[in-house]
Design a protein around this motif. Structure first.
Motif, PDB file in Angstrom:
ATOM      1  N   LEU A   1       0.918  -1.243  -0.173  1.00 35.82           N
ATOM      2  CA  LEU A   1       0.068   0.007  -0.408  1.00 35.82           C
ATOM      3  C   LEU A   1       0.613   1.321  -0.259  1.00 35.82           C
ATOM      4  O   LEU A   1       1.876   1.351   0.871  1.00 35.82           O
ATOM      5  CB  LEU A   1      -1.098   0.226   1.413  1.00 35.82           C
ATOM      6  CG  LEU A   1      -2.274   0.994   1.672  1.00 35.82           C
ATOM      7  CD1 LEU A   1      -3.015   1.119   0.538  1.00 35.82           C
ATOM      8  CD2 LEU A   1      -2.872   0.505   2.909  1.00 35.82           C
ATOM      9  N   ILE A   2       0.457   2.202  -1.096  1.00 42.13           N
ATOM     10  CA  ILE A   2       0.963   3.656  -1.110  1.00 42.13           C
ATOM     11  C   ILE A   2       0.233   4.733  -0.420  1.00 42.13           C
ATOM     12  O   ILE A   2      -0.538   4.443  -0.714  1.00 42.13           O
ATOM     13  CB  ILE A   2       2.061   3.404  -1.930  1.00 42.13           C
ATOM     14  CG1 ILE A   2       3.111   2.043  -3.095  1.00 42.13           C
ATOM     15  CG2 ILE A   2       2.905   4.817  -2.255  1.00 42.13           C
ATOM     16  CD1 ILE A   2       4.318   2.234  -2.548  1.00 42.13           C
ATOM     17  N   VAL A   3       1.088   5.056   0.160  1.00 50.22           N
ATOM     18  CA  VAL A   3       0.198   5.982   0.248  1.00 50.22           C
ATOM     19  C   VAL A   3       1.207   7.385   0.220  1.00 50.22           C
ATOM     20  O   VAL A   3       1.758   7.509   0.778  1.00 50.22           O
ATOM     21  CB  VAL A   3      -0.434   6.458   2.149  1.00 50.22           C
ATOM     22  CG1 VAL A   3      -1.334   5.260   1.981  1.00 50.22           C
ATOM     23  CG2 VAL A   3       0.572   6.157   2.819  1.00 50.22           C
ATOM     24  N   ALA A   4       0.588   8.867   0.279  1.00 50.70           N
ATOM     25  CA  ALA A   4       1.495  10.140   0.665  1.00 50.70           C
ATOM     26  C   ALA A   4       0.248  11.489   0.617  1.00 50.70           C
ATOM     27  O   ALA A   4      -0.867  11.339   0.675  1.00 50.70           O
ATOM     28  CB  ALA A   4       1.666   9.977  -1.044  1.00 50.70           C
ATOM     29  N   ARG A   5       1.499  12.285   1.448  1.00 49.65           N
ATOM     30  CA  ARG A   5       0.659  13.225   1.708  1.00 49.65           C
ATOM     31  C   ARG A   5       1.037  15.180   1.499  1.00 49.65           C
ATOM     32  O   ARG A   5       2.164  15.094   1.315  1.00 49.65           O
ATOM     33  CB  ARG A   5      -0.088  13.512   2.867  1.00 49.65           C
ATOM     34  CG  ARG A   5       0.831  13.609   4.471  1.00 49.65           C
ATOM     35  CD  ARG A   5       0.072  14.562   5.037  1.00 49.65           C
ATOM     36  NE  ARG A   5       0.368  15.907   5.097  1.00 49.65           N
ATOM     37  CZ  ARG A   5      -0.319  16.872   5.983  1.00 49.65           C
ATOM     38  NH1 ARG A   5       0.510  16.605   7.409  1.00 49.65           N
ATOM     39  NH2 ARG A   5      -0.050  18.003   5.767  1.00 49.65           N
ATOM     40  N   LYS A   6       0.495  16.353   0.960  1.00 44.14           N
ATOM     41  CA  LYS A   6       0.712  17.612   1.199  1.00 44.14           C
ATOM     42  C   LYS A   6      -0.566  18.278   0.673  1.00 44.14           C
ATOM     43  O   LYS A   6      -1.118  17.837   0.432  1.00 44.14           O
ATOM     44  CB  LYS A   6       1.708  17.820  -0.357  1.00 44.14           C
ATOM     45  CG  LYS A   6       2.158  18.950  -0.621  1.00 44.14           C
ATOM     46  CD  LYS A   6       2.952  19.567  -1.979  1.00 44.14           C
ATOM     47  CE  LYS A   6       3.102  20.880  -2.063  1.00 44.14           C
ATOM     48  NZ  LYS A   6       3.027  21.183  -3.006  1.00 44.14           N
ATOM     49  N   GLY A   7      -0.697  19.213   2.529  1.00 44.15           N
ATOM     50  CA  GLY A   7      -1.654  20.139   2.459  1.00 44.15           C
ATOM     51  C   GLY A   7      -3.014  19.616   2.664  1.00 44.15           C
ATOM     52  O   GLY A   7      -3.806  19.922   3.544  1.00 44.15           O
ATOM     53  N   SER A   8      -2.941  18.119   2.814  1.00 42.78           N
ATOM     54  CA  SER A   8      -4.153  17.550   2.944  1.00 42.78           C
ATOM     55  C   SER A   8      -3.737  16.141   4.362  1.00 42.78           C
ATOM     56  O   SER A   8      -2.648  15.522   4.125  1.00 42.78           O
ATOM     57  CB  SER A   8      -4.469  16.546   2.113  1.00 42.78           C
ATOM     58  OG  SER A   8      -5.122  16.911   1.136  1.00 42.78           O
ATOM     59  N   PRO A   9      -4.051  16.194   5.293  1.00 46.01           N
ATOM     60  CA  PRO A   9      -4.198  15.185   5.946  1.00 46.01           C
ATOM     61  C   PRO A   9      -3.910  13.219   5.905  1.00 46.01           C
ATOM     62  O   PRO A   9      -4.575  12.961   4.996  1.00 46.01           O
ATOM     63  CB  PRO A   9      -4.530  15.643   8.003  1.00 46.01           C
ATOM     64  CG  PRO A   9      -5.899  15.592   6.528  1.00 46.01           C
ATOM     65  CD  PRO A   9      -5.876  16.252   5.171  1.00 46.01           C
ATOM     66  N   LEU A  10      -2.725  12.999   6.694  1.00 47.74           N
ATOM     67  CA  LEU A  10      -3.338  11.593   6.259  1.00 47.74           C
ATOM     68  C   LEU A  10      -2.546  10.788   8.103  1.00 47.74           C
ATOM     69  O   LEU A  10      -1.045  11.133   7.984  1.00 47.74           O
ATOM     70  CB  LEU A  10      -2.473  11.103   5.237  1.00 47.74           C
ATOM     71  CG  LEU A  10      -2.460   9.754   4.805  1.00 47.74           C
ATOM     72  CD1 LEU A  10      -2.824   9.698   3.311  1.00 47.74           C
ATOM     73  CD2 LEU A  10      -1.446   8.801   4.934  1.00 47.74           C
ATOM     74  N   VAL A  11      -2.399   9.891   8.462  1.00 42.42           N
ATOM     75  CA  VAL A  11      -2.055   9.165   9.380  1.00 42.42           C
ATOM     76  C   VAL A  11      -2.629   7.979   9.509  1.00 42.42           C
ATOM     77  O   VAL A  11      -2.668   7.280   8.587  1.00 42.42           O
ATOM     78  CB  VAL A  11      -3.714   8.766  10.643  1.00 42.42           C
ATOM     79  CG1 VAL A  11      -2.608   8.935  12.070  1.00 42.42           C
ATOM     80  CG2 VAL A  11      -4.119  10.470  11.113  1.00 42.42           C
ATOM     81  N   ILE A  12      -1.498   7.067   9.968  1.00 44.41           N
ATOM     82  CA  ILE A  12      -1.216   5.560   9.756  1.00 44.41           C
ATOM     83  C   ILE A  12      -0.855   4.884  10.528  1.00 44.41           C
ATOM     84  O   ILE A  12      -0.405   6.168  11.655  1.00 44.41           O
ATOM     85  CB  ILE A  12       0.175   5.940   9.299  1.00 44.41           C
ATOM     86  CG1 ILE A  12       0.708   5.811   7.433  1.00 44.41           C
ATOM     87  CG2 ILE A  12       0.268   3.948   8.955  1.00 44.41           C
ATOM     88  CD1 ILE A  12       2.014   5.417   7.391  1.00 44.41           C
ATOM     89  N   GLY A  13      -2.128   4.504  11.273  1.00 44.32           N
ATOM     90  CA  GLY A  13      -2.255   3.586  12.280  1.00 44.32           C
ATOM     91  C   GLY A  13      -1.178   2.419  12.798  1.00 44.32           C
ATOM     92  O   GLY A  13      -1.394   2.012  11.859  1.00 44.32           O
ATOM     93  N   ILE A  14      -0.534   1.609  14.041  1.00 44.63           N
ATOM     94  CA  ILE A  14      -0.266   0.616  13.771  1.00 44.63           C
ATOM     95  C   ILE A  14      -0.683  -0.105  14.609  1.00 44.63           C
ATOM     96  O   ILE A  14      -0.799  -0.081  15.507  1.00 44.63           O
ATOM     97  CB  ILE A  14       1.452   1.388  14.335  1.00 44.63           C
ATOM     98  CG1 ILE A  14       2.144   1.924  12.848  1.00 44.63           C
ATOM     99  CG2 ILE A  14       2.951  -0.141  14.048  1.00 44.63           C
ATOM    100  CD1 ILE A  14       3.379   2.661  13.883  1.00 44.63           C
ATOM    101  N   GLY A  15      -1.018  -0.944  13.535  1.00 44.03           N
ATOM    102  CA  GLY A  15      -2.013  -2.438  14.566  1.00 44.03           C
ATOM    103  C   GLY A  15      -1.126  -3.494  15.219  1.00 44.03           C
ATOM    104  O   GLY A  15      -0.116  -3.491  15.325  1.00 44.03           O
ATOM    105  N   LYS A  16      -1.833  -3.894  16.501  1.00 44.34           N
ATOM    106  CA  LYS A  16      -0.909  -4.901  17.154  1.00 44.34           C
ATOM    107  C   LYS A  16      -0.789  -6.298  16.830  1.00 44.34           C
ATOM    108  O   LYS A  16       0.744  -6.982  16.570  1.00 44.34           O
ATOM    109  CB  LYS A  16      -1.731  -5.684  17.940  1.00 44.34           C
ATOM    110  CG  LYS A  16      -2.552  -4.026  19.442  1.00 44.34           C
ATOM    111  CD  LYS A  16      -3.061  -4.393  19.700  1.00 44.34           C
ATOM    112  CE  LYS A  16      -3.633  -2.857  21.056  1.00 44.34           C
ATOM    113  NZ  LYS A  16      -5.036  -2.388  19.894  1.00 44.34           N
TER     114      LYS A  16
END
Ligand code: F6R
Length: 615
Positions: free
Chosen positions: A173-188
């Motif tokens: 999965l590729i994610v990226a951001r500029k100007g709009s928010p993005l959070v990555i949750g690290i699961g257990k």
């Protein structure tokens, strides 16, 4: 605007993504969609116009298995809200699927170029241009998906938070951001949850990484996240612990989030003062900005920037700071300020007010002021948001998550923080006496209790809502510190009930708006005891002599006004400077009841979104 969610792990992705979209629906609700890999590595995209519940119905009989997926709820920017323009968007070969929150400003020339190279487009969106640009780069440069995304983002002008999956790399999965928010949750269990904000993540994990501007992350199960900037510099992920709790995201027995949030105000105002206001020791401590207090006191002026309701809080703040701390304050719409080539120097302090901490115009305004050397402070509600991170220092409002699109408890929390700031600066400057400071501090501490008392009074407000629910127009008036409350009252009514409403300083009526008064026109007047109370009464008389219907917000026990106006709503007696914290609440409730009586969708009014991440 627009909410994005993604998941990669061992669980069934679809329910996680759908629940995530429901939490993010306040960010936009024109259309929704989902992309999933099934067990044969087919990349299935399902999308439909309407809300997340429409998407849920739409996918009932579809193959929704898969442990990796991306999902989107849209607030339309390019292209009308319909099935085709909904996200996710496939690339031309259907190998790649992408979701996007933001705007690609140079999408038109990019699209032309791609058309010349043989690409055809199904939608009118800027997002489909981006996904095809990535595909084009991958085909021509023979690079992996991460590198293709990185190269593409170097060609893009605009704002984005994106999540991408590709058939050729089905475990990535590729994610990226500029100007709009993005959070990555690290699961257990080696799994990852990605979202526009932490609300869809909190039920799975408290450990999150906030992606920074122009960063791309490669996310794979059971593997550490790899983050690079679009300029190819490696970054070390910084793991934060979330403090929010799940009950705050539920309706808790109320019919709407907005009503719940109105009722939360006794505690949210208390929470914004907790640990900060100590009348017994004559102290106010605003830890977040304590290192900047002297700078503020030496500043030529304070410029407050914000949008909508946050701008209204700024207007109340102007009044408080000038009155108590005698510091010159200017309040600007962030959207106007940023395009005006404003005169700013190192001696200015800019305070950005934002519930979400993501409003694009407010963010752009602080970046501009920062470039010009000003000190930038933030008053934000969402912890870890972009504005909170880009300011030099700040004070969180601690109002808790606000889900209803119309801002209620965030506003009173912003005003509370501004009140604390004004009092603290006044104390440092000795612009008010010690005894006056104490008097005000004690009264401020009593406000949550008064809000509690005020919230019990529903009957009269419902009666007024019944009477005026079918009006087509309304006017709100206030003077001094209550003028912004008139603006805020009018905004609440128009945004959730679609009734045209305007707020004016009461004395401005006779310079034009009075022409609108007839026997049908409801005029809401904040007429609490204040220095210019008599003048407000004269303004009311002017309306009454033209047969307008007056609803007055008055101080408890005011007998005189009863004979002049049509309806009264009483609020507890308080210091004039604190009236906005009380007078706002019946106006929020009145708008709420009118909207419900008109059958409007109170929590998700048409055309709106909570977090305005486009300009
Ligand atoms: C109105 C409302 C909006 C926001 C505005 C700024 O009820 O919610 O006017 O106040 O969009 O948003 P924030 O405070 O997140 O910057």
């Amino acid at each position: 605007m627009c909410g994005i969610v993604a998941y990669i792990g061992q669980k069934n992705a679809c329910p996680i993504l759908i629940n995530g979209l429901k939490r993010l629906e306040y960010r936009g609700y024109d259309s929704a969609g989902i992309a999933l890999f099934d067990s044969e590595q087919n990349l299935n995209v399902y999308k439909t116009k309407g809300k997340v519940s429409d998407l849920e119905n739409f996918i009932k009989d579809k193959n929704t298995e898969g442990k990796i997926g991306i999902a989107h709820t849209r607030w339309a920017t390019h292209g009308e809200p319909n099935d085709v323009n909904a996200h996710p968007h496939y690339s031309q070969s259907k190998d790649i699927a992408l979701i996007h929150n933001g705007i690609i400003e140079n999408y038109a020339p990019l699209r032309k170029e791609l058309e010349k190279r043989g690409f055809t487009f199904q939608s009118h969106t800027d997002t489909e241009v981006l996904v095809n640009l990535i595909e084009d780069i991958q085909q021509n440069e023979k690079v992996d998906l991460f590198e293709a995304v990185r190269i593409a983002l170097n060609q893009v002008v605009g704002a984005y938070a994106i999540a991408i999956i590709s058939k050729k790399e089905p475990y990535t999965l590729i994610v990226a951001r500029k100007g709009s928010p993005l959070v990555i949750g690290i699961g257990k269990e080696g799994d990852y949850y990605i979202a526009s904000d932490a609300t869809p993540i909190i039920e799975h994990t408290r450990k999150v990484v906030y992606l920074d501007e122009e960063e791309i992350a490669l996310v794979q199960r059971n593997t550490d996240i790899c983050i690079k900037t679009i300029k190819n510099e490696e970054k070390t992920p910084y793991v934060h612990e979330l403090e929010m709790n799940l009950q705050e995201l539920e309706k808790g027995g109320f019919n709407h989030f907005m009503l719940k949030e109105i009722y939360e105000q006794a505690s949210s105002i208390r929470d914004s003062m907790r640990g900060r206001l100590h009348p017994e020791t004559d102290t106010i401590s605003l830890g977040g900005i304590s290192d900047y207090e002297q700078k503020i006191l030496r500043a030529d002026r304070i410029i407050i920037v914000g949008c909508g309701t946050s701008w209204h809080a700024g207007l109340v703040g102007e009044y408080l700071l000038e009155e108590l701390a005698r510091i010159h304050v200017e309040v600007e719409y962030a959207s106007e300020f940023r395009y005006r080539n404003p005169i700013i120097s190192e001696r200015d302090v800019v305070i950005a007010i934002s519930q979400s901490g993501e409003t694009a115009d407010t963010l752009a305004a602080i970046r501009l002021a920062k470039e010009k050397g000003a000190t930038i402070l933030g008053i934000c509600n969402v912890v870890g948001s972009s504005i909170a991170r880009e300011t030099h220092a700040g004070v969180y409002t601690h109002a808790g998550p606000e889900i209803g699109v119309a801002s209620t408890k965030a506003f009173t929390a912003q005003v509370t923080v501004l009140t604390l700031l004004a009092l603290r600066l006044a104390q440092l400057k000795a612009s008010i006496t010690k005894s006056r400071f104490k008097e005000l501090a004690i009264e401020l501490e009593s406000i949550p209790e008064k809000v509690k008392q005020l919230l019990k009074n529903d009957e009269q407000i419902i009666k007024i809502a019944e009477r005026f629910k079918d009006t087509r127009n309304a006017i709100y008036l206030g003077r001094g510190i209550n003028f912004p409350i008139a603006l805020e009252g009018a905004l609440k009514l128009k945004e959730i009930s679609y009734i045209h409403a305007e707020g004016y300083p009461a004395a401005e009526m006779k310079h034009g708006p009075i022409a609108l008064i007839d026997e049908e026109m409801p005029v809401v007047v904040v007429a609490t005891s204040q220095r210019i109370y008599e003048k407000v009464i004269s303004n009311i008389q002017e309306i009454k002599s033209r047969k307008g219907k007056v609803i007055a917000i008055v101080t408890e026990g005011n007998q005189q006004i009863k004979d002049i106006v049509d309806y009264i709503i009483e609020i507890p007696c308080t210091e004039e400077l604190f009236v906005p914290l009380l007078a706002t609440i019946p106006l929020q409730k009145m708008s709420y009841h009118i909207a419900v009586m008109r059958g409007c969708n109170v929590d998700q009014p048409r055309n709106l979104a909570k977090s305005v991440t486009v300009e």
